[in-house]
Design a protein around this motif. Structure first.
Motif, PDB file in Angstrom:
ATOM      1  N   TYR A 115       0.851  -1.193   0.000  1.00 23.96           N
ATOM      2  CA  TYR A 115       0.000   0.000   0.000  1.00 23.96           C
ATOM      3  C   TYR A 115       0.885   1.242   0.000  1.00 23.96           C
ATOM      4  CZ  TYR A 115      -3.887   3.124   0.860  1.00 23.96           C
ATOM      5  OH  TYR A 115      -4.820   4.126   0.729  1.00 23.96           O
ATOM      6  N   GLU A 116       0.852   1.963  -1.111  1.00 23.42           N
ATOM      7  CA  GLU A 116       1.492   3.277  -1.232  1.00 23.42           C
ATOM      8  C   GLU A 116       2.942   3.310  -0.734  1.00 23.42           C
ATOM      9  OE1 GLU A 116      -2.443   6.133  -1.309  1.00 23.42           O
ATOM     10  OE2 GLU A 116      -1.098   6.296   0.410  1.00 23.42           O
ATOM     11  N   ALA A 208      -0.563  -3.800  -5.983  1.00 20.52           N
ATOM     12  CA  ALA A 208      -0.146  -2.476  -5.508  1.00 20.52           C
ATOM     13  C   ALA A 208      -1.388  -1.605  -5.371  1.00 20.52           C
ATOM     14  CB  ALA A 208       0.850  -1.856  -6.479  1.00 20.52           C
ATOM     15  N   ALA A 210      -3.443   1.937  -3.855  1.00 21.22           N
ATOM     16  CA  ALA A 210      -3.340   3.333  -3.433  1.00 21.22           C
ATOM     17  C   ALA A 210      -4.726   3.862  -3.120  1.00 21.22           C
ATOM     18  CB  ALA A 210      -2.689   4.182  -4.529  1.00 21.22           C
ATOM     19  N   THR A 222       2.691   4.048  -6.943  1.00 22.17           N
ATOM     20  CA  THR A 222       2.037   2.746  -6.759  1.00 22.17           C
ATOM     21  C   THR A 222       1.778   2.082  -8.106  1.00 22.17           C
ATOM     22  OG1 THR A 222       0.981   3.602  -4.745  1.00 22.17           O
ATOM     23  CG2 THR A 222       0.060   1.598  -5.708  1.00 22.17           C
ATOM     24  N   TYR A 234      -2.695  -3.087 -10.312  1.00 24.84           N
ATOM     25  CA  TYR A 234      -2.891  -1.817  -9.605  1.00 24.84           C
ATOM     26  C   TYR A 234      -4.348  -1.704  -9.178  1.00 24.84           C
ATOM     27  CZ  TYR A 234      -3.458   3.218  -8.839  1.00 24.84           C
ATOM     28  OH  TYR A 234      -3.754   4.449  -8.298  1.00 24.84           O
TER      29      TYR A 234
END
Length: 259
Positions: A115-116, A208, A210, A222, A234
């Motif tokens: 996370y981010e 990933a 965000a 991200t 993503y």
């Protein structure tokens, strides 16, 4: 933390686990302990054995010197061994950089979610990281832990007025206690840029994530992670910031780790 495992260099790593099923290890970011990510165990524990731990230099874990990023990868290797020899990894912020490095190092990992991770996506980010590294190293060497915490909070973009307010808050002594670990997170982040060569070597699926309300550069970083790893996805979470709500993120992680 109710259990301990011993890392390769003899450091005691404190952890706790809940639930049953395939192991998922939660990795915290800077200025935090295993307790920071532990709330994520609630939406995950009905399907997985969820492990949260104090990274070295924080909470109930030890802190053998000298530090190296490789030692933290070995800490994760010891945890994975302690919970059955294989695990999925989740890391938030700089903890995400650590789990990506662990996967690139060839640990027995099924999947990785982050996370981010605050990688810079422009060359100026490397210069900013180098300046921060120099000032952080100086502050810690001189024992100015409060100044080190201030440097980090400025790096995150916190307003000066809020930083000065934080200095007067009851939580400040706790932040100063784990301030030396800021150097560890800084080392994990490398030069601050997206480590494209390392990411390209990761052979497991990577999610990933965000928040839609996070700064554009953080969402861009991200997305860069997801696009650089061979098996990357993503995901944007509507209405979330860098401080993501466990009940929003949890179901997304459960779906990914359960695939």
């Amino acid at each position: 933390m109710d259990k301990n495992t011993i890392s390769h260099d003899g450091t005691s790593i404190a952890y706790e686990s809940s639930g049953q099923g395939p192991a998922v290890i939660l990795v915290s970011g800077a200025m935090s302990t295993g307790g920071t990510v532990a709330p994520l165990a609630v939406p995950l524990a009905d399907r997985f054995r969820v492990v949260s731990y104090d990274r070295r230099g924080r909470g109930e874990s030890g802190d053998t010197q000298p530090y190296a990023v490789e030692r933290e990868v070995e800490d994760l290797a010891a945890l994975i061994e302690a919970v059955g020899g294989e695990a999925a990894l989740y890391g938030v912020s700089s903890g995400g950089a650590l789990v990506l490095e662990a996967a690139a190092s060839g640990l027995p990992v099924r999947q990785v979610a982050v996370y981010e991770v605050p990688f810079a996506v422009h060359e100026g980010g490397a210069k900013e990281r180098a300046e921060y590294t120099e000032r952080l190293t100086e502050a810690l060497a001189e024992g100015r832990r409060g100044d080190a915490v201030e440097l980090f909070l400025r790096l995150t973009g916190m307003a000066e007025q809020m930083i000065q307010g934080a200095r007067k808050s009851p939580m400040w002594p706790g932040l100063e206690t784990i301030a030396p670990s800021l150097a560890y997170d800084n080392a994990v982040m490398g030069d601050g840029l997206v480590p494209r060569d390392r990411l390209a070597s990761i052979g497991v699926p990577v999610l990933a994530v965000a928040g839609s309300l996070s700064p554009a550069w953080m969402r861009e970083a991200t997305r860069a992670v997801a696009e650089t790893v061979p098996e990357g996805t993503y995901r944007s979470l509507e209405g979330q910031t860098h401080t993501v709500e466990p009940d929003v993120l949890g179901p997304v992680l459960a779906e990914f780790f359960g695939a």
